[in-house]
Design a protein around this motif. Structure first.
Motif, short mmCIF file in Angstrom:
data_model
loop_
_atom_site.label_atom_id
_atom_site.label_comp_id
_atom_site.label_asym_id
_atom_site.label_seq_id
_atom_site.Cartn_x
_atom_site.Cartn_y
_atom_site.Cartn_z
N ALA A 43 0.82 -1.21 0.00
CA ALA A 43 0.00 0.00 0.00
C ALA A 43 0.85 1.26 0.00
O ALA A 43 0.50 2.26 -0.60
N HIS A 89 -6.61 5.35 2.67
CA HIS A 89 -6.68 5.02 4.10
C HIS A 89 -8.04 5.37 4.63
O HIS A 89 -8.55 6.44 4.41
N HIS A 90 -8.62 4.46 5.30
CA HIS A 90 -9.86 4.70 6.02
C HIS A 90 -11.04 5.12 5.15
O HIS A 90 -12.03 5.58 5.67
N MET A 131 -13.57 2.64 5.98
CA MET A 131 -13.68 2.27 7.38
C MET A 131 -13.97 3.51 8.22
O MET A 131 -13.16 4.40 8.29
N THR A 179 -14.23 5.24 11.68
CA THR A 179 -13.92 4.98 13.08
C THR A 179 -14.84 5.75 14.01
O THR A 179 -14.84 5.53 15.19
N ARG A 196 -18.51 6.57 15.49
CA ARG A 196 -19.56 5.58 15.72
C ARG A 196 -20.93 6.22 15.80
O ARG A 196 -21.75 5.83 16.61
N PRO A 228 -22.21 0.37 13.44
CA PRO A 228 -21.05 -0.12 12.69
C PRO A 228 -21.42 -1.34 11.85
O PRO A 228 -22.23 -2.16 12.25
N ASP A 229 -20.79 -1.41 10.71
CA ASP A 229 -21.01 -2.55 9.81
C ASP A 229 -20.57 -3.84 10.48
O ASP A 229 -19.48 -3.90 11.03
N HIS A 267 -6.65 -4.86 -1.71
CA HIS A 267 -6.22 -4.42 -0.39
C HIS A 267 -7.39 -4.36 0.58
O HIS A 267 -7.30 -4.81 1.72
N HIS A 268 -8.47 -3.78 0.11
CA HIS A 268 -9.64 -3.62 0.98
C HIS A 268 -10.16 -4.98 1.45
O HIS A 268 -10.44 -5.19 2.63
N LEU A 309 -8.58 -7.94 1.44
CA LEU A 309 -7.61 -8.65 2.27
C LEU A 309 -7.68 -8.11 3.70
O LEU A 309 -7.60 -8.87 4.67
N TRP A 310 -7.82 -6.79 3.82
CA TRP A 310 -7.93 -6.19 5.14
C TRP A 310 -9.12 -6.74 5.89
O TRP A 310 -9.03 -7.17 7.04
#
Lengths: 409, 490
Positions: A6, A14-15, A18, A20, A22, A26-27, A56-57, A59-60
């Protein structure tokens, strides 16, 4: 194709997916039933399409949710993630070699025996093929005084005690049995086969069956086996027993291998294979991936329902699967230990037809198999082959999982 | 579990008037790693068949001291290898259960396995090889040598099983898994947690059932809260990470049985999931109603450090109690400085804090060594209470402890996003002008009651000192309960 780290990709996101914070719920991607299959398939697609940010997404996500010690979904996620990661980083062969060598080191006769016996206790996965094959072999070699069974299997001779017992209790004179085991690289060191041999000899003595035991070691690939290695004798009736063996032959050598078997002039050839098709390669990565996921999904589910939740034997089997998965999905297959590219019954049927004629299992044998299945938990059933192929299928929740067949010259 | 009998409020709190100096020595926050028995365990060679797998935690202490010498410049965590025990243990021996014979339970569940001294030595050697490899792997990870780390991880994943009768092996299995996850995240270049709250909550409950640590936290904190809220008519309790609110029914019960009736209780619960918070609120409201206690519940689905103070307004005449049980399951507090700011603004009458005696921040290697010691101890404690194939033990180890291990070892620790986290909350509270309230004799009695639920021949130990109460296993302290109050602002 190597997926870049990456940090080497400009504008990495990044992010971006995702959150953070709340404020919203949250999913929980692990909420849906078969979440692992969905994520894994998407990732396989992304790899074949070389969609780096998607890879990447995914795999994360898989890394977050996977666990080799959790439920079925988590396990599948974990082992397939490893294969996908190795595929994406082109490190499959290295990874596989390491895993195999470590497994060999910790492989002892005791541990292998414990695993397979427990597996046979809780599931008919291997015993199904044993009962069918033994039945066919005994019937084909009826009346013969000198028997030579060439055993190319992955079940550590657990098939033979029942056959020895049957030979001992036959009404006519007990025949002489020679058992030649063909051992490949993945079957543990010399000490394992030695121990097995000693036990077989002891058991045969107990049964009162005149017995000889030999091990033939094939250096690298099973396809390299030669007739001379087996030391055939003129006056013996030969049976060739292939349990989980044919798939270990490199795909392009399978035709030749059939001809080799033919050249041994056997009275009967018994073949047992798992019902999956891993032969599509190269451009058909996604198809192969999906088939692999389907098969191991069934296998892992079966393991989960058959064993106690904290079983070390089941863990051993799962780890063995993870090596196969790696081999099929992340290695190019040249000279990396045993091939693991399974084919379906109908495919093997077509190959075997080139060198042999199919033999039906007798009613007695089918009855024996049915009786065997009754000894296990419900979910297991028997399905005779329909249409063009022959043989018997073992089914788990109505899905064919193992194929057994018998052949004559 | 309901508390029996009346509890006299600790007189000391009543006597404190504004301006009076409290007689409490500032707590030291060095984490001690020492063995009370220096000649034990690791000094001996591998083939000594008497070394047991439950000596893992002592082995870890020795290793920890070696590593702290090896890695200079790790600030924040002085590791005193020679701290005397006397400072923290209580003099009355009744609080110190007798040392149990080791391996009693483990050998009884091994069943038919042969127990010749040769196989014991082999198993021990296997265990030692695994731990050595694990530590080498940690060093590789700490210097970002991912290729080498990966190779060692591949080996470790095949060697260790989380279902083994050996606690050491189970620990290695989970630490391996955590490092593998971290290596993947390093490669991916980012690290962000996906938290499955439902399964965490159920694992948390299972942990509460098989182990005294959560109950210890709840009941000692409740006692301190009770003492602080003595004779208050209106109280506001803020739980910084309420989860399912398991702690509060016991407190409500006592409040409701007060001689002059229960106070009006306002409760603010913080948490990750609004759905869970609302359910918790419902349960607690129902319970309060059955007790005839006037009760309001306010859910805030935010981390404490993300909360705007205006969301937690104070009301006149209210006594405020804030509670926090630290864990590493996910980041409950967010930016710690903001959380501290919130606490300062709230100026609570009491803050009850229960911390895990382990580094949540700091360098990777620091966190690794400390958490290895910490979780080995917890695994040992579970190993003494339950057989190796027990399903609920596995659920706790896999669903809860493994998750914490994963987070501790993840890039940046539990926060995973570079936010600044305190090394020690007690130290910070002291620094910011909060005053420590020593845990009372009644709190100690609560702790003892909890331990009485678990057979005394097991190794749980209570340590009292520096005004705190600590629960641990054998010589290792695991959870520290303390109480604080804000300085009056006149």
């Amino acid at each position: 194709m190597i997926v870049k780290k990456a940090s080497e990709i400009p504008n990495q996101h990044h992010h971006h997916h995702m959150s953070t914070s709340r404020q919203s719920e949250p999913d929980d991607p692990s909420a849906s039933e078969k979440w692992a299959a969905n994520l894994l398939q998407d990732c396989a697609k992304a790899i074949s399409e070389k969609d780096s940010s998607k890879i990447h997404h995914l795999l994360w996500m898989l890394n977050e949710l996977a666990s080799p010690y959790g439920d079925c979904e988590q396990k599948l996620a974990s082992y397939f993630l490893q294969a996908l990661f190795c595929k994406a980083t082109e490190s499959g062969e290295r990874c596989y070699k390491t895993l195999v060598s470590v497994a060999e080191k910790s492989h002892s006769f005791e541990s292998a025996r414990k695993v397979i016996l427990k597996f046979q206790e809780v599931s008919p996965w291997t015993t199904f093929g044993h009962v069918a094959s033994n039945g066919a072999i005994l019937e084909a070699l009826e009346g013969e005084a000198k028997l030579h069974i060439i055993d190319i299997s992955n079940t550590y001779c657990t098939q033979w005690p029942t056959l020895l017992e049957a030979l001992a209790t036959r009404s006519d004179e007990t025949p002489h049995l020679r058992l030649t085991v063909v051992a490949t690289v993945g079957m543990g060191g010399g000490s394992v086969m030695k121990e097995i041999g000693q036990r077989m000899e002891k058991f045969a003595r107990l049964m009162g069956v005149p017995f000889e035991f030999h091990v033939v070691r094939v250096a690298s690939q099973l396809g390299e086996l030669k007739e001379e290695d087996l030391g055939l004798r003129e006056d013996e009736a030969v049976a060739v027993n292939c349990v989980g063996a044919l798939r270990r032959v490199a795909v392009e050598e399978r035709g030749d291998f059939m001809r080799l078997l033919c050249s041994l002039r056997p009275r009967v050839v018994t073949v047992v294979e798992e019902e999956a098709d891993f032969t599509s390669t190269g451009s058909e990565y996604v198809r192969c991936f999906e088939e692999c996921l389907r098969f191991y999904g069934v296998f892992f589910e079966m393991l989960e329902e058959s064993f106690a939740p904290t079983s070390n034997e089941r863990l051993s089997l799962e780890r063995e699967c993870s090596r196969s998965i790696l081999s099929v999905l992340a290695c190019d297959g040249d000279g990396v230990g045993d091939c693991e590219r399974r084919e379906k019954g109908s495919q093997w049927f077509a190959r075997l037809m080139q060198a042999f004629s199919p033999m039906n299992f007798s009613d007695d044998v089918v009855d024996d198999v049915r009786a065997l299945l009754k000894r296990y938990r419900s979910g297991w059933s028997l399905l005779p082959a329909q249409g063009d192929d022959s043989g018997l299928y073992l089914t788990w929740k109505d899905e064919p999982v193992v194929w057994a067949s018998a052949w004559k010259p | 579990m309901m508390m029996k009998g009346d509890f006299e409020v600790h007189r000391a709190l009543d006597l404190v008037q504004p301006g009076e100096n409290w007689d409490c020595t500032p707590a030291e926050f060095s984490v001690s790693h020492h063995t009370s028995n220096p000649s034990s365990a690791m000094a001996r060679p591998v083939l000594d068949g008497h070394r047991t797998n439950t000596d893992l935690s002592e082995f870890m202490e020795q290793v920890a001291s070696h590593f702290s010498e090896a890695s200079p410049g790790t600030d924040g965590f002085p590791m005193d290898t020679a701290l005397p025990t006397e400072k923290f243990t209580t003099s009355p021996d009744e609080y110190r259960p007798r040392k149990s014979p080791r391996r009693v339970y483990e050998s009884s569940v091994r069943g038919g396995e042969s127990r010749s001294s040769k196989s014991l030595a082999e198993r021990d050697e296997h265990g030692l090889n695994m731990i050595t490899l694990l530590l080498e792997c940690a060093v590789a990870v700490s210097v970002e040598n991912l290729a080498q780390a990966n190779r060692m991880l591949l080996e470790l994943t095949q060697m260790a099983s989380p279902y083994s009768p050996s606690c050491a092996e189970r620990v290695v299995a989970y630490f391996t898994k955590a490092m593998a996850s971290r290596v993947m995240n390093s490669w991916l270049g980012f690290c962000s947690p996906l938290v499955p709250h439902k399964s965490i909550l159920s694992a948390f409950q299972a942990f509460n059932n098989i182990s005294p640590f959560i109950k210890f936290s709840h009941f000692t904190a409740n006692q301190a809260i009770l003492e602080a809220l003595h004779q208050k008519e209106r109280v506001h309790i803020i739980d910084l990470d309420i989860m399912q609110g398991l702690q509060w029914p016991a407190l409500f019960h006592i409040l409701a049985s007060r001689a002059n009736g229960p106070p009006h209780v306002r409760m603010t619960g913080l948490g990750a999931s609004m759905a869970v918070l609302e359910e918790t609120g419902r349960q607690l409201s129902n319970f309060a109603r059955r007790l005839g206690m006037s009760f309001e519940f306010h859910p805030i689905a935010k981390r404490a450090g993300d909360v705007d103070p205006s969301m937690v307004p104070s009301q006149r005449g209210e006594a405020v109690a804030v509670h926090w049980l630290q864990h590493a399951l996910y980041d409950a507090t967010g930016p710690d400085n903001n959380t501290m700011r919130l606490l300062e603004l709230l100026a609570p009458r009491v803050i009850t804090l229960v911390e895990q005696e382990m580094a949540h921040a700091g360098s990777f290697l620091d966190r690794f060594v400390e958490s290895l010691h910490y979780y080995s101890t917890i695994f040992d404690s579970l190993g003494m209470s339950l057989p190796f194939d027990d399903a609920s033990r596995h659920r706790v180890e896999h669903g809860l402890l493994s998750r914490e291990i994963n987070n501790i070892l993840a890039i940046g620790g539990p926060a995973r996003n570079g936010e600044e986290k305190f090394v020690s909350w007690r130290m910070e509270l002291a620094r910011r002008g909060f005053m420590q309230v020593p845990m009372s004799g009644n709190s100690m009695a609560q702790a003892q009651l909890i331990l009485n639920m678990f057979p005394p021949s097991l190794g749980y130990t209570i340590f009292q000192g520096d005004g705190t109460l600590r629960l641990g296993w054998k010589d290792t302290r695991l959870y520290t309960a303390s109480a604080w109050t804000s300085r009056p602002t006149q």
